[in-house]
Design an enzyme around this catalytic site. Structure first.
Site, mmCIF file in Angstrom:
data_model
loop_
_atom_site.group_PDB
_atom_site.id
_atom_site.type_symbol
_atom_site.label_atom_id
_atom_site.label_comp_id
_atom_site.label_asym_id
_atom_site.label_seq_id
_atom_site.Cartn_x
_atom_site.Cartn_y
_atom_site.Cartn_z
ATOM 1 C CB THR A 157 -80.507 -14.350 0.417
ATOM 2 O OG1 THR A 157 -80.059 -13.110 0.975
ATOM 3 C CG2 THR A 157 -81.247 -14.081 -0.877
ATOM 4 C CG ASP A 203 -74.662 -19.466 -0.551
ATOM 5 O OD1 ASP A 203 -75.451 -18.893 0.235
ATOM 6 O OD2 ASP A 203 -73.546 -19.877 -0.193
ATOM 7 C CG ASP A 216 -71.355 -11.611 3.066
ATOM 8 O OD1 ASP A 216 -72.432 -11.451 3.665
ATOM 9 O OD2 ASP A 216 -70.636 -12.611 3.219
ATOM 10 C CE LYS A 252 -71.163 -17.942 -0.692
ATOM 11 N NZ LYS A 252 -72.265 -17.448 0.159
ATOM 12 N N GLY A 288 -70.008 -14.055 5.522
ATOM 13 C CA GLY A 288 -70.547 -13.214 6.597
ATOM 14 C C GLY A 288 -71.185 -14.065 7.693
ATOM 15 N N GLY A 289 -71.739 -15.195 7.293
ATOM 16 C CA GLY A 289 -72.336 -16.120 8.269
ATOM 17 C C GLY A 289 -71.351 -17.176 8.754
ATOM 18 C CD GLU A 296 -71.539 -19.965 2.447
ATOM 19 O OE1 GLU A 296 -72.581 -19.625 2.991
ATOM 20 O OE2 GLU A 296 -70.611 -19.164 2.210
HETATM 21 C C1 5RP Z 1 -72.759 -17.116 4.777
HETATM 22 C C2 5RP Z 1 -72.715 -16.389 3.478
HETATM 23 C C3 5RP Z 1 -73.967 -15.707 3.032
HETATM 24 O O1 5RP Z 1 -74.274 -16.118 1.740
HETATM 25 C C4 5RP Z 1 -73.768 -14.224 3.043
HETATM 26 O O2 5RP Z 1 -73.335 -13.848 4.320
HETATM 27 C C5 5RP Z 1 -75.058 -13.487 2.673
HETATM 28 O O3 5RP Z 1 -75.995 -13.600 3.692
HETATM 29 P P1 5RP Z 1 -77.422 -12.919 3.628
HETATM 30 O O4 5RP Z 1 -78.180 -13.626 2.564
HETATM 31 O O5 5RP Z 1 -77.982 -13.151 5.007
HETATM 32 O O6 5RP Z 1 -77.214 -11.464 3.329
HETATM 33 O O7 5RP Z 1 -71.731 -16.339 2.791
HETATM 34 O O8 5RP Z 1 -71.513 -17.649 5.114
#
Ligand code: 5RP
Length: 219
Positions: free
Chosen positions: A31, A81, A84, A94, A96-97, A103
């Protein structure tokens, strides 16, 4: 709207929160990537950006947007930002990445946190999505044991290293009724760099993608 269309729509809607001449804090994930693409369209109206990950820095630079070191920046009016999971109180999971620590740092500096998310991210209670914890490698087993004592089931994210050279433990099986308290508690465990709960510094505004368009929720 598909999930992807919702992500694009909220990314475009976030541009209205970017003040002319400002330095923009930029998150990480799919996103946030759409937001970077939108930001590129107004790049001559901003001074630059602070990135929350190496991947985001690369994408910003690829669009010709100047990436600034946070230590050289005093004021970030807005941080944009994804998330999740997010509640109606704008508490989030948050990471997931795996970019949760940077962040959290950029979000702490920013005056306003604009969360952009598709509707699948809105939940009543946090915890269905495994909660990421960034951990100093030598503390991995100790932190995992402490998490078990708190009622969670930790799993090492395999083959993954954060931009800071650390590991991630994803905690499964937690129904997080008090995210502010749990965020503080997890950060007290020696060896934890930070955790993916954004409750003490929650979002100020949620732009939520829905089938009927972008819904704005603020508290
Ligand atoms: C990365 C994060 C992201 O904001 C979260 O994983 C959402 O990702 P996406 O927009 O791909 O669903 O916290 O560390």
């Amino acid at each position: 709207m598909t999930q992807d269309e919702q992500k694009r729509a909220v990314a475009a809607a976030a541009i209205q929160y970017v003040p002319v001449g400002s330095i923009v804090g930029v998150g990480t994930g799919s996103t946030a990537n759409y937001f970077i693409d939108e930001l590129a369209k107004i790049k001559h109206q901003i001074e630059g950006a602070v990135a929350s990950s190496d991947a985001t820095a690369q994408r910003l630079k690829g669009h010709g947007i100047e990436v600034l070191d946070l230590n050289d920046v005093m004021d970030i009016p807005v941080y944009v930002d994804g998330s999740d999971e997010i509640t109606e109180h704008l508490h989030m999971i948050k990471g997931g990445g795996g970019a949760l620590t940077r962040e959290k740092i950029v979000a702490a500096v920013a005056q306003k946190f604009i969360c952009i998310a598709d509707q699948s991210k809105l939940v009543e209670v946090l915890g269905n999505f495994p909660l990421p914890i960034e951990v100093i490698p030598m503390a991995r087993s100790y932190v995992a044991r402490e998490i078990v004592l708190l009622g969670g089931q930790p799993a090492l994210r395999q083959g993954f290293k954060t931009d800071n050279g650390n590991v991630i433990l994803d905690i499964y099986g937690m129904k997080i009724m008090n995210p502010v308290e749990l965020e503080a508690k997890l950060n007290q465990i020696a060896g934890v760099v930070t955790n993916g709960l954004f409750a003490m510094r929650s979002a100020n505004v949620l732009l939520l993608g829905t089938d009927s368009g972008v819904k704005t929720i603020s508290i």
